[in-house]
Design an enzyme around this catalytic site. Structure first.
Site, short mmCIF file in Angstrom:
data_model
loop_
_atom_site.label_atom_id
_atom_site.label_comp_id
_atom_site.label_asym_id
_atom_site.label_seq_id
_atom_site.Cartn_x
_atom_site.Cartn_y
_atom_site.Cartn_z
N HIS A 76 86.56 45.37 55.77
CA HIS A 76 86.82 45.57 57.21
C HIS A 76 88.20 46.20 57.40
O HIS A 76 89.17 45.77 56.80
CB HIS A 76 86.79 44.23 57.95
CG HIS A 76 85.40 43.73 58.19
ND1 HIS A 76 85.09 42.83 59.17
CD2 HIS A 76 84.24 44.02 57.59
CE1 HIS A 76 83.80 42.57 59.16
NE2 HIS A 76 83.26 43.28 58.19
N TYR A 130 87.98 37.57 67.70
CA TYR A 130 88.75 36.37 68.06
C TYR A 130 88.84 36.37 69.59
O TYR A 130 89.42 37.29 70.17
CB TYR A 130 90.17 36.44 67.49
CG TYR A 130 90.28 36.23 65.98
CD1 TYR A 130 89.99 37.24 65.07
CD2 TYR A 130 90.70 34.99 65.48
CE1 TYR A 130 90.11 37.04 63.71
CE2 TYR A 130 90.83 34.78 64.11
CZ TYR A 130 90.53 35.81 63.23
OH TYR A 130 90.66 35.60 61.87
N PRO A 141 93.20 27.17 60.50
CA PRO A 141 92.41 28.29 59.98
C PRO A 141 92.55 29.61 60.74
O PRO A 141 92.10 30.65 60.25
CB PRO A 141 90.97 27.78 60.06
CG PRO A 141 90.99 26.72 61.10
CD PRO A 141 92.35 26.10 61.06
N LYS A 199 94.43 32.12 56.33
CA LYS A 199 95.44 32.22 55.26
C LYS A 199 95.28 31.21 54.12
O LYS A 199 95.85 31.41 53.04
CB LYS A 199 96.85 32.05 55.87
CG LYS A 199 97.30 33.24 56.66
CD LYS A 199 97.62 34.43 55.77
CE LYS A 199 97.66 35.74 56.51
NZ LYS A 199 96.78 36.77 56.04
N TYR A 228 98.10 39.73 58.93
CA TYR A 228 96.67 39.42 58.73
C TYR A 228 96.16 39.96 57.40
O TYR A 228 95.45 39.27 56.66
CB TYR A 228 95.85 39.98 59.90
CG TYR A 228 94.47 39.37 59.99
CD1 TYR A 228 94.25 38.18 60.68
CD2 TYR A 228 93.38 39.98 59.38
CE1 TYR A 228 92.99 37.61 60.75
CE2 TYR A 228 92.12 39.43 59.44
CZ TYR A 228 91.93 38.24 60.13
OH TYR A 228 90.67 37.67 60.20
P1 FAD Z 1 90.18 23.00 47.53
O1 FAD Z 1 89.26 24.13 47.83
O2 FAD Z 1 90.21 21.83 48.46
O3 FAD Z 1 89.85 22.49 46.05
C1 FAD Z 1 90.35 21.28 45.54
C2 FAD Z 1 89.37 20.72 44.51
O4 FAD Z 1 89.89 19.52 43.95
C3 FAD Z 1 88.04 20.36 45.16
O5 FAD Z 1 86.98 20.95 44.44
C4 FAD Z 1 88.02 18.84 45.10
O6 FAD Z 1 86.70 18.32 45.00
C5 FAD Z 1 88.85 18.58 43.85
N1 FAD Z 1 89.39 17.23 43.77
C6 FAD Z 1 89.84 16.45 44.79
N2 FAD Z 1 90.19 15.23 44.31
C7 FAD Z 1 89.97 15.26 42.98
C8 FAD Z 1 90.11 14.29 41.94
N3 FAD Z 1 90.52 13.05 42.20
N4 FAD Z 1 89.79 14.64 40.69
C9 FAD Z 1 89.34 15.89 40.40
N5 FAD Z 1 89.17 16.84 41.36
C10 FAD Z 1 89.48 16.52 42.63
N6 FAD Z 1 91.34 30.10 54.16
C11 FAD Z 1 91.43 31.46 54.16
O7 FAD Z 1 92.28 32.00 53.42
N7 FAD Z 1 90.63 32.27 54.93
C12 FAD Z 1 89.70 31.72 55.75
O8 FAD Z 1 88.94 32.48 56.36
C13 FAD Z 1 89.60 30.29 55.82
N8 FAD Z 1 88.69 29.70 56.62
C14 FAD Z 1 88.51 28.34 56.54
C15 FAD Z 1 87.54 27.78 57.33
C16 FAD Z 1 87.30 26.42 57.27
C17 FAD Z 1 86.23 25.84 58.13
C18 FAD Z 1 88.07 25.60 56.38
C19 FAD Z 1 87.81 24.11 56.26
C20 FAD Z 1 89.06 26.14 55.60
C21 FAD Z 1 89.28 27.52 55.68
N9 FAD Z 1 90.27 28.12 54.90
C22 FAD Z 1 90.43 29.49 54.96
C23 FAD Z 1 91.10 27.33 53.99
C24 FAD Z 1 90.59 27.35 52.54
O9 FAD Z 1 89.24 26.99 52.48
C25 FAD Z 1 91.43 26.41 51.66
O10 FAD Z 1 92.79 26.70 51.87
C26 FAD Z 1 91.07 26.53 50.17
O11 FAD Z 1 89.85 25.87 49.90
C27 FAD Z 1 92.16 25.94 49.27
O12 FAD Z 1 91.76 25.98 47.92
P2 FAD Z 1 92.26 24.90 46.88
O13 FAD Z 1 91.64 25.26 45.58
O14 FAD Z 1 93.73 24.75 46.98
O15 FAD Z 1 91.68 23.51 47.42
C1 DHB Z 2 86.69 32.91 58.98
C2 DHB Z 2 87.55 31.84 58.97
C3 DHB Z 2 88.77 31.97 59.58
O1 DHB Z 2 89.63 30.93 59.57
C4 DHB Z 2 89.15 33.15 60.20
O2 DHB Z 2 90.35 33.23 60.80
C5 DHB Z 2 88.29 34.22 60.19
C6 DHB Z 2 87.04 34.09 59.57
C7 DHB Z 2 85.37 32.77 58.30
O3 DHB Z 2 85.07 31.65 57.84
O4 DHB Z 2 84.63 33.74 58.25
#
Ligand code: FAD
Ligand code: DHB
Length: 393
Positions: free
Chosen positions: A75, A204, A295, A299, A387
């Site tokens: 995009h 948005y 969210p 980021k 962004y």
């Molecule tokens: P996580 O993905 O949380 O991974 C952590 C892992 O550790 C998990 O698999 C968990 O099960 C495991 N764990 C936990 N406890 C233990 C334990 N005791 N022993 C072993 N393993 C364990 N970010 C963006 O950049 N762009 C977006 O568009 C965006 N949209 C989002 C929309 C939603 C609805 C949500 C909820 C989040 C969004 N985010 C977005 C944020 C993004 O999903 C997170 O920042 C990302 O998942 C972080 O990755 P991570 O690997 O640090 O943590």
């Molecule tokens: C999505 C999530 C976001 O937080 C955002 O700002 C834009 C898109 C998504 O899940 O597609």
């Protein structure tokens, strides 16, 4: 008790842990990944969808971007909607040609797990009772149970990639960690729907009834979000009510959202939270384990990938020749980008969500800011360069 040994124990198989494991593997550094959920669970957990160009480049360097490059949707702009009209922020024009890619976090996780399994390097799912030992003075170890058997994993470094509720950050003495946080009086209700996206780009929308966002996962799957209250019960949101609110907040005269079967729905609370420093002794934290953003700026996943890029570089140097300078600078280097993203996410969130107390002064400020972005190239560039991800912070 089974005894194991590795160079880096990686806790968590989310995007941070899996990408770190892959980057280290390419540099010949051994690791063991421990995940408490099942492979199916982590592969199905629907979350982010927007990748900065830098994140795409990192996954390509890690050799796990073949499907992303085939199926990801590139995009070059996003749309902002307020006061019954929409305008386009031309991301690529404003940032010297940079863009974003829409590709689900679920798909990134599937690609990374497939690569790990294919390499034969160790990754254990459904581990229980992960406990970190001697992370301060060292040498550290991690005890856990897997398939009914007790294990002890000896290592030189522990990478805490276990998200916001994992055990790693909780193992750091509270007196050495400082936290900074903000709660928001709203949450997002998100759905995944089996219907083609209604618009080519993300929308948005600022609306009197609350914020809404139209995103997508593929040419056949829409991802949509609605602002709601954090304490809201999803049971009070039958599909018909969700679509009605989405139509109200995203619709324009002569333009309607396409509707389809809802495949998944859930409510996500919103927080800003940073723990500093991102390191203690032999433990290095990355991703959601040490910082959370609301969210709205998309980021969280991108920050997690940036952290592990720096951590992989530092660990590669450490294991190659014992040099510790990059490890010593790890937290400070990450936090510069973390705080930029914290500010951007807070700013986008504040500009787009309906204040819970209906404060009209704030609404007027929001509209003034949105109008400014729509009329000033400088203001639009500020949004666009944050962004798509700043090259330097
Ligand atoms: P996580 O993905 O949380 O991974 C952590 C892992 O550790 C998990 O698999 C968990 O099960 C495991 N764990 C936990 N406890 C233990 C334990 N005791 N022993 C072993 N393993 C364990 N970010 C963006 O950049 N762009 C977006 O568009 C965006 N949209 C989002 C929309 C939603 C609805 C949500 C909820 C989040 C969004 N985010 C977005 C944020 C993004 O999903 C997170 O920042 C990302 O998942 C972080 O990755 P991570 O690997 O640090 O943590
Ligand atoms: C999505 C999530 C976001 O937080 C955002 O700002 C834009 C898109 C998504 O899940 O597609």
């Amino acid at each position: 008790m089974a005894r194991l040994r590795t160079q880096v124990a990686i806790i968590g198989a989310g995007p941070a842990g899996l990408t770190l494991a892959r980057l280290l593997e390419r540099q010949g550094v051994d690791s063991v990944v421990l995940e408490d959920r099942s492979r199916e669970y982590v592969e199905q957990r629907i979350r982010a969808g927007v990748l900065e160009q830098g994140s795409v480049e990192l996954l390509a360097e890690a050799g796990v971007a073949a499907r992303l490059q085939r199926e990801g949707l590139v995009h070059s702009g996003i749309e902002l909607q307020f006061d019954n009209h929409r305008f386009r922020v031309a991301l690529s024009d404003l940032t010297g040609g940079r863009s974003i890619v829409i590709y689900g976090q679920t798909e990134i996780v599937k690609d990374l797990i497939a690569a790990r399994v294919a390499s034969g390097a160790p990754i254990l799912f459904e581990v229980e009772d992960v406990v970190l030992k001697d992370i301060g003075p060292g040498p550290p170890s991690v005890s856990f149970r897997h398939a009914g058997e007790e294990h002890e994993l000896r290592c030189e470094i522990v990478a805490g990639c276990d998200g916001s509720h994992g055990p790693c950050r909780a193992s750091v003495p509270a007196s050495t960690l400082r936290s900074y946080s903000r709660e928001y009086p709203y949450a997002w209700l998100g759905i995944l729907a089996a219907v083609a996206p209604s618009n080519e780009e993300l929308i948005y929308s600022h609306h009197r009834s609350g914020f809404a966002l139209a995103s997508m996962r593929s040419p056949a799957l829409s991802r949509l979000y609605l602002q709601c209250r954090p304490e809201e019960d999803i049971a009070n949101w039958p599909d018909s009510r969700i679509w009605e609110q989405l139509q109200l907040r995203l619709g324009l005269p002569g333009w309607q959202l396409k509707e389809g079967p809802v495949l998944e729905k859930g409510i996500t609370p919103m927080r800003s939270l940073v723990y500093e420093p991102m390191q203690y002794g032999h433990l290095y934290l990355a991703g959601d384990a040490c910082h959370i953003v609301p969210p709205t700026g998309a980021k969280g996943l991108n920050l997690a990938l940036h952290d592990v890029r720096l951590l992989a570089e530092a660990l590669t140097e450490f294991f190659a020749n014992g040099a510790t300078s990059l490890l010593e600078d790890y937290s400070e280097r990450c936090l510069r980008r973390v705080w930029r993203a914290e500010h951007f996410s807070w700013w986008m969130t504040s500009m787009l969500h309906r204040p819970d107390d209906g404060n009209e002064f704030e609404v007027k400020l929001q509209l003034a800011q949105l109008r400014y972005i729509s009329t000033s190239r400088a203001a639009a560039t500020t949004l666009a360069e944050n962004y798509v991800g700043l090259a330097k912070v």
